[in-house]
Motif scaffolding. Structure first.
Motif, PDB file in Angstrom:
ATOM      1  N   GLY A 172      43.189 -23.586  12.475  1.00 18.32           N
ATOM      2  CA  GLY A 172      41.802 -22.926  11.471  1.00 18.32           C
ATOM      3  C   GLY A 172      41.157 -24.252  11.114  1.00 18.32           C
ATOM      4  N   PRO A 173      41.891 -25.103   9.635  1.00 17.25           N
ATOM      5  CA  PRO A 173      41.077 -26.368   9.680  1.00 17.25           C
ATOM      6  C   PRO A 173      40.128 -26.937  10.708  1.00 17.25           C
ATOM      7  N   GLY A 216      39.109 -25.866  13.673  1.00 15.90           N
ATOM      8  CA  GLY A 216      38.079 -24.741  14.256  1.00 15.90           C
ATOM      9  C   GLY A 216      36.853 -24.901  13.029  1.00 15.90           C
ATOM     10  N   GLU A 217      37.496 -24.651  11.836  1.00 16.08           N
ATOM     11  CA  GLU A 217      36.154 -25.178  10.707  1.00 16.08           C
ATOM     12  C   GLU A 217      34.998 -26.621  10.983  1.00 16.08           C
ATOM     13  N   LEU A 218      36.183 -27.515  11.096  1.00 12.20           N
ATOM     14  CA  LEU A 218      35.382 -28.584  10.647  1.00 12.20           C
ATOM     15  C   LEU A 218      34.565 -29.272  12.073  1.00 12.20           C
ATOM     16  N   ASP A 262      32.765 -26.844  14.001  1.00  9.02           N
ATOM     17  CA  ASP A 262      31.614 -26.430  13.219  1.00  9.02           C
ATOM     18  C   ASP A 262      30.970 -26.598  12.756  1.00  9.02           C
ATOM     19  N   THR A 263      31.335 -27.301  11.577  1.00  9.60           N
ATOM     20  CA  THR A 263      30.772 -28.470  10.368  1.00  9.60           C
ATOM     21  C   THR A 263      29.772 -29.493  11.192  1.00  9.60           C
ATOM     22  N   LEU A 301      41.555 -33.339   4.788  1.00 11.82           N
ATOM     23  CA  LEU A 301      42.281 -32.397   4.981  1.00 11.82           C
ATOM     24  C   LEU A 301      44.118 -31.979   5.996  1.00 11.82           C
TER      25      LEU A 301
END
Length: 244
Positions: free
Chosen positions: A188-189, A191-193, A195-196, A237
């Motif tokens: 999850g983290p 994937g967010e990274l 996207d960022t 993270l």
């Protein structure tokens, strides 16, 4: 501006049967990466004329450069040169400059220029020769397809003779961070990274060691400071737990 793109066709029944382990793809990938050319696709095809023609036509229309390895020797199953010529509807025959290179090589070694060896002087019309300082028999470039030997030492020498002359882009940089957690925990983290930071590639490569799961996170891109920021964000993270 994006980097030039490339594909590779590895040719040979011996590769597909497992009799020979291919090392040329690994070498080419490293050389292209350092020169700023993105290797996007690799195909392995048999010593089959139609299969080679199909792969050459498909990939040469999709990518800026196509590299082939294998099938340009003196034996009956070395059909790559003929197939590449056919892919571009081009005639092929013994070319005098290629013949002269081979003749000089065999004269120096005291060997005979026989019919089998003369096959290696067959070059498609309009092609440029690729130097072979190892065993003399040249490769060739026809439009955006670069045809080279399958023997690793010869392939590597041919790569060294043509890749530095090609237009390149920004070399690909990378850093790796080892995280001692399972992929299910970090997915999850990550994937967010991703996207960022869409301008870098973030890959997760899991492992299992000494009874514990983990993953090597590889961050790739052409912007070194941005890669540093992503690695720092990853470390924040997923801080390493203190050892007992």
């Amino acid at each position: 501006m994006s980097n030039p793109t490339a594909a590779m066709i590895v040719i040979g029944d011996e590769i597909l049967s497992g009799r020979t382990r291919d090392s040329n793809m690994h070498h080419l990938a490293r050389e292209l990466t350092s020169h700023g050319i993105d290797l996007r696709e690799v195909r392995v095809v048999s010593d089959d004329r139609d299969a080679i023609i199909s792969a050459v036509r498909d990939l040469s229309g999709k990518f800026d450069n196509v590299f082939t390895s294998g099938g340009i020797g003196p034996t009956h199953d070395d059909i790559t040169a003929e197939a590449v010529a056919a892919a571009f509807d081009t005639n092929i025959g013994v070319r005098e400059d290629a013949r002269a290179i081979l003749q000089a090589h065999y004269d120096r070694s005291g060997s005979e220029m026989n019919e089998a060896r003369l096959r290696m002087a067959r070059i498609p019309d309009g092609a440029a020769l690729i130097e072979n300082p190892v065993s003399a028999a040249p490769g060739f470039s026809l439009q955006n397809v670069h045809v080279m030997a399958g023997v690793p030492a010869v392939f590597e020498a041919m790569v060294a003779s043509i890749v530095p002359q090609m237009a390149g882009g920004a070399p690909l940089l990378s850093q790796t961070l080892c995280i001692h957690r399972g992929e299910g925990e970090i997915a999850g983290p990550l994937g967010e990274l991703a996207d960022t930071y869409p301008d870098v590639s973030i890959g997760s490569y899991p492992f299992y060691r000494n009874g514990n799961y983990g993953a090597n996170i590889v961050v790739c891109g052409s912007d070194g400071p941005m890669i540093d920021r992503v690695i720092t964000a990853l470390a924040l993270l997923f801080p390493e737990e203190p050892q007992a």
